[in-house]
Design an enzyme around this catalytic site. Structure first.
Site, short mmCIF file in Angstrom:
data_model
loop_
_atom_site.label_atom_id
_atom_site.label_comp_id
_atom_site.label_asym_id
_atom_site.label_seq_id
_atom_site.Cartn_x
_atom_site.Cartn_y
_atom_site.Cartn_z
N ASP A 81 0.82 -1.22 0.00
CA ASP A 81 0.00 0.00 0.00
C ASP A 81 0.86 1.27 0.00
O ASP A 81 0.32 2.38 -0.05
CB ASP A 81 -1.02 0.01 1.15
CG ASP A 81 -0.41 -0.11 2.53
OD1 ASP A 81 0.60 -0.83 2.68
OD2 ASP A 81 -0.94 0.50 3.49
N HIS A 82 2.18 1.09 0.01
CA HIS A 82 3.09 2.25 -0.03
C HIS A 82 3.99 2.26 -1.27
O HIS A 82 4.66 3.25 -1.52
CB HIS A 82 3.95 2.30 1.25
CG HIS A 82 3.10 2.46 2.48
ND1 HIS A 82 2.97 3.65 3.16
CD2 HIS A 82 2.29 1.57 3.12
CE1 HIS A 82 2.13 3.49 4.17
NE2 HIS A 82 1.70 2.24 4.17
N HIS A 95 7.20 -0.85 13.13
CA HIS A 95 6.13 -1.46 12.33
C HIS A 95 6.44 -2.96 12.26
O HIS A 95 7.37 -3.43 12.92
CB HIS A 95 6.14 -0.79 10.95
CG HIS A 95 4.93 -1.07 10.12
ND1 HIS A 95 3.66 -1.15 10.64
CD2 HIS A 95 4.80 -1.27 8.77
CE1 HIS A 95 2.81 -1.39 9.65
NE2 HIS A 95 3.48 -1.48 8.51
ZN LIG Z 1 0.30 0.99 5.25
ZN LIG Z 2 2.73 -1.09 6.52
#
Ligand SMILES: [Zn+2]
Ligand SMILES: [Zn+2]
Length: 313
Positions: free
Chosen positions: A67-68, A140
Site C-alpha cells: 500500500d506504499h 512497524h
Molecule cells: Zn500501510
Molecule cells: Zn505497513
C-alpha cells in the site's frame, strides 16, 4: 511549501481513500516536488491535480508494504512517457532497488531518465545548501522509516538603501552581502553582511512518518516540527488492536505531537473501517490530546508559508 495528500487510506484502497502517497510541493523553494510513498494508482490520483510527474525530483519510501509502493512502476513509466529527463532519486529501505529494477526489466520498461537509488539507514539521507532530510526507524511489522525534512535558515533580504548609504557601490558586492558574505570596499572599510541584511529567518520542519505503533523515534523525528504527518489506523475504541498490528491510534498520534512539542498534526493512513461519518469523532478524540490536529482526506492540501500553517481545503 505545500503538502498535497494523494492517498490517505490504510492497507487497501476504498472509494473514499486511495493508498498512501503524499506530495511535498517545493515549487517556490526549488521548483520541484518530492513524493513520500507511492501506493497503487498514485499516478491516477495525480491526474486529478496540477502535479506534473516530470517535476518529481525525489521519492522517499517509508517501507515496502504494497500500500506504499505498488504505484511506483506505473508512475516511473509514465514519468518517462511524459518527457521526464531529469534524474530521479529514490530513497527507501534495502530491497527497493532490486524490486524496481526487476519489475522494469521484466516488463521491458525503458526509462528516458536515470534513477539514483539511496538505501536508507538511520541518519542524514539527503543534504544540500537548502534542505536536510533525516531518517529514523519506526516500529512497524517490517523495517519502516520516518523522515524529518528541515529547511535551513533563510538569509534575510538585502537592505539595499542601507548598503548604498554605507558606500557599497552598485554591482557584485551587493550580491555578496546578500549571500551573507562580508565585503571590503576600495577604501579598505569592511561592510558586514549582518548590518545590511534583514534577520535570518527560520526554515520549516516537516516530519512525515511511515506506518508505526507508538514509538520514541516518532517523537524524536517530530521534535518541534511545524507539521507532523502521523498514521492513525485505529481509534480509541480499537486501541487494543493497534500495537499488535504495528499501527497507531489517532490518540497515540496526538500524544506523539504533544510530547514532541510539534505545532500541527495531520492524521493519515485511515482504515476503511471508519466511515465518513466516523471522521469527526476520530478528529475530536485526537484534538482532546493535541488541539491542532487535522485529518487528511484524499486531495487535501496544507500550506506552510513564513511558518504560517493553513488547511487549504
Ligand atoms: Zn500501510
Ligand atoms: Zn505497513
Amino acid at each position: 511549501m505545500e503538502l498535497h495528500f494523494l492517498g490517505t487510506g490504510a492497507g487497501m484502497p476504498s472509494k473514499e481513500r486511495n493508498t498512501s502517497a503524499i506530495a511535498l510541493k517545493l515549487l517556490e523553494e526549488r521548483g520541484t516536488i518530492w513524493l513520500f510513498d507511492c501506493g497503487e494508482a498514485t499516478q491516477h490520483q495525480i491526474l486529478h491535480t496540477s502535479i506534473k510527474p516530470r517535476k518529481i525530483e525525489k521519492i522517499f519510501i517509508t517501507h515496502l508494504h504494497g500500500d506504499h509502493v505498488f504505484g511506483l512502476p506505473g508512475l516511473l513509466s509514465s514519468r518517462s512517457f511524459l518527457g521526464g529527463e531529469d534524474t530521479l532519486t529514490i530513497y527507501g529501505p534495502a530491497g527497493l532497488k532490486s524490486w524496481i529494477e526487476a519489475t522494469l526489466a521484466l516488463t521491458g520498461t525503458h526509462l528516458t531518465y536515470p534513477i539514483d537509488y539511496v538505501e536508507v539507514t538511520e541518519g542524514i539521507v539527503f543534504e544540500d545548501e537548502q534542505l536536510v532530510v533525516r531518517a529514523m526507524p519506526l516500529a512497524h511489522v517490517i523495517t519502516c522509516y520516518g523522515y524529518r525534512i528541515e529547511q535551513k535558515p533563510l538569509l534575510g533580504e538585502l537592505l539595499v538603501e542601507k548598503a548604498l548609504a554605507l558606500g557599497v557601490p552598485k554591482g557584485p558586492l551587493l550580491g555578496k552581502l546578500k549571500q551573507g558574505h562580508d565585503v571590503v570596499l576600495e577604501t579598505g572599510e569592511t561592510i558586514y553582511s549582518a548590518n545590511v541584511t534583514a534577520p535570518v529567518k527560520e526554515g520549516f520542519v516537516v516530519t512525515i512518518l511511515g506506518d508505526t505503533k507508538l514509538c520514541d523515534n516518532a517523537i524524536r523525528l517530530a521534535e518541534k516540527a511545524d507539521i507532523v504527518v502521523h498514521e492513525a489506523t485505529f481509534d480509541a475504541e480499537t486501541a487494543h488492536l493497534a500495537a499488535s498490528y504495528g499501527h497507531a491510534t489517532n490518540v497515540e498520534a496526538a500524544t506523539v505531537a504533544k510530547e514532541a512539542h510539534a505545532k500541527n498534526l495531520i492524521l493519515n493512513h485511515i482504515s476503511a473501517r471508519f466511515l465518513p461519518n466516523d471522521i469527526a469523532k476520530l478528529l475530536q478524540q485526537a484534538r482532546a490530546v493535541f488541539p491542532s490536529t487535522y485529518i487528511a482526506n484524499d486531495y487535501a492540501q496544507f500550506e506552510l508559508r513564513n511558518k504560517e500553517f493553513k488547511h487549504l481545503e
